[in-house]
Write a protein that holds these residues in place. Structure first.
Motif, PDB file in Angstrom:
ATOM      1  N   LEU A 484       0.831  -1.200   0.000  1.00 38.31           N
ATOM      2  CA  LEU A 484       0.000   0.000   0.000  1.00 38.31           C
ATOM      3  C   LEU A 484       0.866   1.252   0.000  1.00 38.31           C
ATOM      4  CD1 LEU A 484      -2.764   1.357   0.157  1.00 38.31           C
ATOM      5  CD2 LEU A 484      -2.637   1.141   2.667  1.00 38.31           C
ATOM      6  N   ALA A 485       1.984   1.195   0.714  1.00 36.36           N
ATOM      7  CA  ALA A 485       2.872   2.356   0.774  1.00 36.36           C
ATOM      8  C   ALA A 485       3.412   2.697  -0.618  1.00 36.36           C
ATOM      9  CB  ALA A 485       4.022   2.082   1.736  1.00 36.36           C
ATOM     10  N   LEU A 489       2.650   6.102  -2.870  1.00 36.65           N
ATOM     11  CA  LEU A 489       3.707   6.968  -3.399  1.00 36.65           C
ATOM     12  C   LEU A 489       3.411   7.336  -4.852  1.00 36.65           C
ATOM     13  CD1 LEU A 489       6.941   5.315  -1.962  1.00 36.65           C
ATOM     14  CD2 LEU A 489       5.984   7.526  -1.318  1.00 36.65           C
ATOM     15  N   PHE A 490       3.031   6.338  -5.642  1.00 38.11           N
ATOM     16  CA  PHE A 490       2.704   6.613  -7.036  1.00 38.11           C
ATOM     17  C   PHE A 490       1.404   7.400  -7.163  1.00 38.11           C
ATOM     18  CE2 PHE A 490       5.737   3.198  -7.705  1.00 38.11           C
ATOM     19  CZ  PHE A 490       6.382   3.606  -8.859  1.00 38.11           C
ATOM     20  N   GLN A 491       0.478   7.183  -6.241  1.00 34.44           N
ATOM     21  CA  GLN A 491      -0.801   7.881  -6.295  1.00 34.44           C
ATOM     22  C   GLN A 491      -0.656   9.363  -5.961  1.00 34.44           C
ATOM     23  OE1 GLN A 491      -3.701   6.796  -7.261  1.00 34.44           O
ATOM     24  NE2 GLN A 491      -4.967   8.540  -6.680  1.00 34.44           N
ATOM     25  N   TYR A 497       7.499   9.632  -9.001  1.00 36.48           N
ATOM     26  CA  TYR A 497       7.699   8.186  -9.046  1.00 36.48           C
ATOM     27  C   TYR A 497       7.386   7.603 -10.428  1.00 36.48           C
ATOM     28  CZ  TYR A 497       8.643   8.328  -4.107  1.00 36.48           C
ATOM     29  OH  TYR A 497       9.233   8.600  -2.891  1.00 36.48           O
ATOM     30  N   GLY A 498       6.544   8.277 -11.189  1.00 33.94           N
ATOM     31  CA  GLY A 498       6.397   7.897 -12.590  1.00 33.94           C
ATOM     32  C   GLY A 498       7.708   8.113 -13.336  1.00 33.94           C
ATOM     33  N   GLY A 499       8.413   9.206 -12.994  1.00 32.86           N
ATOM     34  CA  GLY A 499       9.727   9.458 -13.570  1.00 32.86           C
ATOM     35  C   GLY A 499      10.726   8.380 -13.196  1.00 32.86           C
ATOM     36  N   TYR A 500      10.653   7.884 -11.974  1.00 36.09           N
ATOM     37  CA  TYR A 500      11.541   6.785 -11.578  1.00 36.09           C
ATOM     38  C   TYR A 500      11.292   5.543 -12.440  1.00 36.09           C
ATOM     39  CZ  TYR A 500      12.887   9.330  -7.329  1.00 36.09           C
ATOM     40  OH  TYR A 500      13.386  10.243  -6.437  1.00 36.09           O
ATOM     41  N   LEU A 501      10.018   5.272 -12.750  1.00 34.24           N
ATOM     42  CA  LEU A 501       9.716   4.130 -13.619  1.00 34.24           C
ATOM     43  C   LEU A 501      10.307   4.335 -15.017  1.00 34.24           C
ATOM     44  CD1 LEU A 501       6.054   2.900 -12.992  1.00 34.24           C
ATOM     45  CD2 LEU A 501       8.202   1.853 -12.292  1.00 34.24           C
ATOM     46  N   ILE A 639       1.863   7.508 -16.184  1.00 31.65           N
ATOM     47  CA  ILE A 639       1.646   7.866 -14.775  1.00 31.65           C
ATOM     48  C   ILE A 639       1.967   9.341 -14.559  1.00 31.65           C
ATOM     49  CG2 ILE A 639       2.500   7.500 -12.425  1.00 31.65           C
ATOM     50  CD1 ILE A 639       2.816   4.547 -13.121  1.00 31.65           C
ATOM     51  N   CYS A 640       3.068   9.815 -15.156  1.00 33.57           N
ATOM     52  CA  CYS A 640       3.417  11.232 -15.019  1.00 33.57           C
ATOM     53  C   CYS A 640       2.347  12.133 -15.638  1.00 33.57           C
ATOM     54  CB  CYS A 640       4.761  11.510 -15.694  1.00 33.57           C
ATOM     55  SG  CYS A 640       6.193  10.814 -14.863  1.00 33.57           S
ATOM     56  N   TRP A 641       1.829  11.695 -16.775  1.00 32.87           N
ATOM     57  CA  TRP A 641       0.868  12.534 -17.491  1.00 32.87           C
ATOM     58  C   TRP A 641      -0.510  12.508 -16.857  1.00 32.87           C
ATOM     59  CZ3 TRP A 641      -3.745  11.284 -19.894  1.00 32.87           C
ATOM     60  CH2 TRP A 641      -4.309  12.287 -20.682  1.00 32.87           C
ATOM     61  N   TRP A 642      -0.890  11.389 -16.249  1.00 30.13           N
ATOM     62  CA  TRP A 642      -2.253  11.219 -15.759  1.00 30.13           C
ATOM     63  C   TRP A 642      -2.600  12.304 -14.737  1.00 30.13           C
ATOM     64  CZ3 TRP A 642      -5.332   7.870 -18.163  1.00 30.13           C
ATOM     65  CH2 TRP A 642      -6.607   7.650 -17.623  1.00 30.13           C
ATOM     66  N   PRO A 643      -3.702  13.021 -14.958  1.00 33.00           N
ATOM     67  CA  PRO A 643      -4.022  14.132 -14.048  1.00 33.00           C
ATOM     68  C   PRO A 643      -4.377  13.639 -12.653  1.00 33.00           C
ATOM     69  CG  PRO A 643      -5.837  13.729 -15.581  1.00 33.00           C
ATOM     70  CD  PRO A 643      -4.702  12.869 -16.032  1.00 33.00           C
ATOM     71  N   GLU A 644      -3.913  14.381 -11.667  1.00 29.70           N
ATOM     72  CA  GLU A 644      -4.223  14.038 -10.283  1.00 29.70           C
ATOM     73  C   GLU A 644      -5.630  14.500  -9.937  1.00 29.70           C
ATOM     74  OE1 GLU A 644      -1.360  15.345  -7.484  1.00 29.70           O
ATOM     75  OE2 GLU A 644       0.360  14.777  -8.712  1.00 29.70           O
ATOM     76  N   ARG A 645      -6.263  13.723  -9.063  1.00 33.98           N
ATOM     77  CA  ARG A 645      -7.597  14.116  -8.615  1.00 33.98           C
ATOM     78  C   ARG A 645      -7.502  15.325  -7.693  1.00 33.98           C
ATOM     79  NH1 ARG A 645      -9.769   8.610  -6.114  1.00 33.98           N
ATOM     80  NH2 ARG A 645      -7.651   8.729  -5.293  1.00 33.98           N
ATOM     81  N   ARG A 646      -8.414  16.239  -7.901  1.00 33.81           N
ATOM     82  CA  ARG A 646      -8.438  17.435  -7.051  1.00 33.81           C
ATOM     83  C   ARG A 646      -8.972  17.067  -5.669  1.00 33.81           C
ATOM     84  NH1 ARG A 646      -7.648  21.976 -10.028  1.00 33.81           N
ATOM     85  NH2 ARG A 646      -7.879  21.761 -12.292  1.00 33.81           N
ATOM     86  N   ARG A 647      -8.297  17.562  -4.673  1.00 35.23           N
ATOM     87  CA  ARG A 647      -8.703  17.264  -3.300  1.00 35.23           C
ATOM     88  C   ARG A 647      -9.046  18.572  -2.586  1.00 35.23           C
ATOM     89  NH1 ARG A 647      -4.368  13.790  -4.264  1.00 35.23           N
ATOM     90  NH2 ARG A 647      -4.830  11.586  -3.966  1.00 35.23           N
ATOM     91  N   VAL A 648     -10.008  18.490  -1.750  1.00 27.22           N
ATOM     92  CA  VAL A 648     -10.413  19.680  -0.991  1.00 27.22           C
ATOM     93  C   VAL A 648      -9.255  20.193  -0.162  1.00 27.22           C
ATOM     94  CG1 VAL A 648     -11.964  20.558   0.779  1.00 27.22           C
ATOM     95  CG2 VAL A 648     -12.815  18.933  -0.927  1.00 27.22           C
ATOM     96  N   ALA A 649      -8.496  19.269   0.409  1.00 24.65           N
ATOM     97  CA  ALA A 649      -7.372  19.669   1.259  1.00 24.65           C
ATOM     98  C   ALA A 649      -6.328  20.434   0.452  1.00 24.65           C
ATOM     99  CB  ALA A 649      -6.736  18.437   1.901  1.00 24.65           C
ATOM    100  N   ARG A 650      -6.104  20.004  -0.781  1.00 33.16           N
ATOM    101  CA  ARG A 650      -5.107  20.676  -1.604  1.00 33.16           C
ATOM    102  C   ARG A 650      -5.578  22.090  -1.936  1.00 33.16           C
ATOM    103  NH1 ARG A 650      -3.546  17.620  -6.878  1.00 33.16           N
ATOM    104  NH2 ARG A 650      -2.891  16.140  -5.290  1.00 33.16           N
TER     105      ARG A 650
END
Length: 669
Positions: A484-485, A489-491, A497-501, A639-650
């Motif tokens: 899960l950890a 990290l990738f999430q 971490y997509g760059g590491y791949l 993975i690098c390109w995939w847009p991140e989900r918007r979070r209220v906290a962010r």
């Protein structure tokens, strides 16, 4: 009315709307009229509609075997399967240019739909630039390279597709590579818009980076599929021959790779602004150069089209692009001053700059080798070319140093890294590298250059995995299971971490290249029925040739029985297909048997009747790692390109006062 007539009308209308978009978008920007900009957006979508209509008209012409269309008659026949008939759409010069224009229209439409994410002032000039590029292709299609031209008398059947293109790779490699060339247009258009408006801050950079990453990923897929196609179709035992057209496809990929790294330095430290703008312009210019090289036929290549006057169109367009971009670049140069200076060479930004210099060095060496025949023809009156040894000796060492820098970079901090921290981070990779270098000669790797290459790859792979493990360990310490950890990290840090791949995939690919380059085994054999030969632990018995006659082709295969460790592995059938419509041009049928990380590769080189065959046999170690590494690079890019989900906290953090926010972590692409 023929479908070709619909195609011509669609091209004419698309040309008119493209011209309208250029004019109205610039007027909307200059006069600050939102209505005009909105009209430009709608007109861009209209261009996409008419180009899709033109493409549909050409595809239907192929499927209905309308051989009155010259292009259809030249590149298809009634015997072809429907999927190759559809693929014939981009099998020749005219259709591939139409495909280029169609994909540019689609990407322009995508930009319209996502334009709210770009700075508002950049949108009209970006649309004007995109439609300006589109207008060039439409003019070429309407004049010098029209795929809808009809002949006075339609033949009963067509010539068919080039035999080398009659392969499943035809269904995906050319469209991806052409799309890759085209996709560099969007970052370039954004760069032109930024220089025209003077909006050269990080907001512009964020807008352009996702498009550049998409271009990089598409071009990576195209290059990987091209290597795979060459490996299993061309029949010379390899996958990359440093052919001029292969090089042309590699050049914009190299400069875009450099941009994606240096863009992080600008976003983080406000540095390398001039460099980043140059790389974006260079990537598009190199994409046009590659298109010119293929279309003009001025450089000999198995991929090039025949010599054509269309090359002059592309050369003129390339000169215009370079001159116009350079003028804007020099005009805005005073506004591209760095906000900070390098604090230390031993830092992440220092390694990124070093990586960029290496990538540009590889680009220049590859470009020089590609245009060398033109230079010698111009200066000495005779054409001279360079082969694979030149690239291997010049580019090979640069790639080795680049892979080493890929391992060092993630272990360094921004601004500066103390010697104690540097040793602490490099200790584990250095130990693994030393062990690897000591074990390889014992394992039989006596070639010094190969040993160095494998050791460098071991260092970088260990550094990447070590960094991944350290991140997972921190999360595990807070109660997350390791699996899960790693997922989190990738999430949460996709770009890093997509760059590491991507880097890890690059290491695997380089290991595959080293293995196949230094340890390939080749054996030629002329066998009569019942005779056998052996290579790499395999025994091959020739049972005779099988000759099959069809209306448009002759297929000759050698029946071989394969043995390994005294046990029969069944039969394999290398062969040749001779196409009568193409002057008896042959295409190879190449069986490739993979065992672990080693390929047995057999080419049916020649035959004499039913009882004699000339075979070329290869043992290619580690070639599967080239494909696995390439796929891992693609996964990392996605993975690098995939847009991140918007979070209220962010959103809340972004709205909070800057002083109250914790320092952001570095991001690696």
């Amino acid at each position: 009315m023929y479908f070709s007539d619909i195609g011509i009308i669609a091209l004419i209308l698309a040309t008119g709307f493209a011209l309208y978009t250029v004019v109205i978008a610039v007027l909307g920007a200059v006069r600050n009229k939102a209505q005009l900009v909105a009209s430009a957006k709608l007109s861009t979508l209209t261009v996409a509609f008419f180009l899709l209509l033109a493409a549909a008209a050409l595809v239907v012409s192929f499927l209905t075997h309308d051989f009155g269309v010259r292009y259809v008659a030249q590149h298809s026949s009634r015997e072809m399967p429907w999927y190759f008939t559809v693929a014939s759409f981009y099998g020749g010069q005219e259709g591939s240019l139409l495909y280029w224009a169609v994909m540019l229209a689609i990407f322009s439409a995508l930009f319209v739909f996502t334009s709210r994410r770009a700075p508002k002032t950049l949108v009209p000039y970006t649309l004007a630039t995109l439609m300006g590029i589109e207008l060039f292709f439409l003019i070429v299609l309407a004049t010098a390279s029209n795929p809808f031209v009809r002949v006075p008398v339609a033949p009963d059947d067509g010539n068919g597709l080039n035999p080398l293109l009659m392969d499943p790779g035809m269904l995906i490699h050319p469209p991806l590579l052409l799309m890759g060339f085209m996709s560099f247009s969007v970052p370039y258009a954004l760069a032109i818009a930024a220089m025209v408006t003077g909006v050269l801050n990080n907001e512009w950079l964020r807008s352009i980076r996702r498009w550049a990453l998409a271009s990089w990923t598409i071009q990576t897929a195209g290059l990987l599929l091209g290597a795979w196609w060459a490996y299993h179709v061309l029949g010379w035992g390899g996958y990359w021959s440093w052919d001029p057209v292969e090089n042309a496809a590699l050049l914009p990929w190299l400069t875009t790779t450099a941009f994606l790294h240096s863009a992080m330095v600008q976003e983080r430290r406000g540095m390398l602004k001039v460099w980043n703008l140059f790389l974006v312009i260079a990537s598009f210019a190199l994409a046009i150069f590659g298109t010119y090289e293929v279309r003009s036929g001025v450089i000999s290549s198995v991929h090039s089209f025949a010599y054509s006057d269309i090359g002059s169109y592309f050369f003129t367009f390339l000169v215009i692009v370079v001159a116009f971009s350079s003028g804007l670049f020099l005009y805005r140069l005073p506004r591209l001053q760095a906000e900070q200076e390098f604090d230390s060479v031993v830092s992440r930004e220092g390694v990124f700059l070093f990586n960029n210099l290496l990538l540009i060095g590889i680009t220049f060496a590859t470009l020089w080798g590609t245009i060398f025949p033109l230079v010698t023809a111009l200066l000495r009156g005779q054409t001279m070319s360079v082969g694979a040894p030149f690239y291997n000796q010049v580019v090979g060492p640069l790639i080795g140093v680049l892979v080493l820098a890929m391992g060092v970079g993630p272990l360094l901090g921004w601004r500066r890294t103390s010697l104690a921290a540097l040793w602490r981070n490099l200790c584990v990779p250095a130990i693994v590298t030393a062990v690897c270098a000591a074990i390889l000669p014992i394992a039989g790797v006596t070639n010094v250059v190969a040993n160095i290459g494998f050791s460098i790859c071991a260092f970088t792979a260990t550094a990447i995995l070590y960094e991944l493990w350290r991140g997972a360990r921190v999360r595990h310490a807070h109660g997350e299971p390791y699996v899960l950890a790693v997922y989190m990290l990738f999430q949460r840090y996709r770009q890093r971490y997509g760059g590491y791949l991507v880097h890890l995939g690059m290491v695997m690919l380089v290991v595959g290249i080293i293995g196949s380059a230094f340890f390939q085994v080749k054996h030629d054999a002329v066998l009569k029925a019942g005779q056998d030969t052996s290579i790499g632990g395999y025994q091959i018995t020739f049972m005779g040739n099988i000759d099959m006659q069809e209306s448009d082709r002759e297929t000759v295969t050698a029946q071989l029985r394969l043995w390994s460790n005294g046990q029969s592995q069944g039969y394999i059938y290398p062969g040749r297909i001779i196409y009568r419509n193409y002057g008896n041009q042959p295409a190879s049928i190449i069986p490739i048997l993979s065992s672990g990380l080693t390929d047995l590769y057999i080419v049916f080189a020649d035959y004499q009747g039913a009882t004699e065959a000339t075979l070329q046999l290869f043992i290619n170690p580690l070639v599967p790692l080239v494909w696995y590494g390439g796929l891992l690079m693609l996964l990392g890019g996605l993975i690098c390109w995939w847009p991140e989900r918007r979070r209220v906290a962010r959103v809340a953090r972004e709205a909070a006062p800057k002083a109250a926010q914790p320092e952001a972590k570095g991001v690696v692409a």
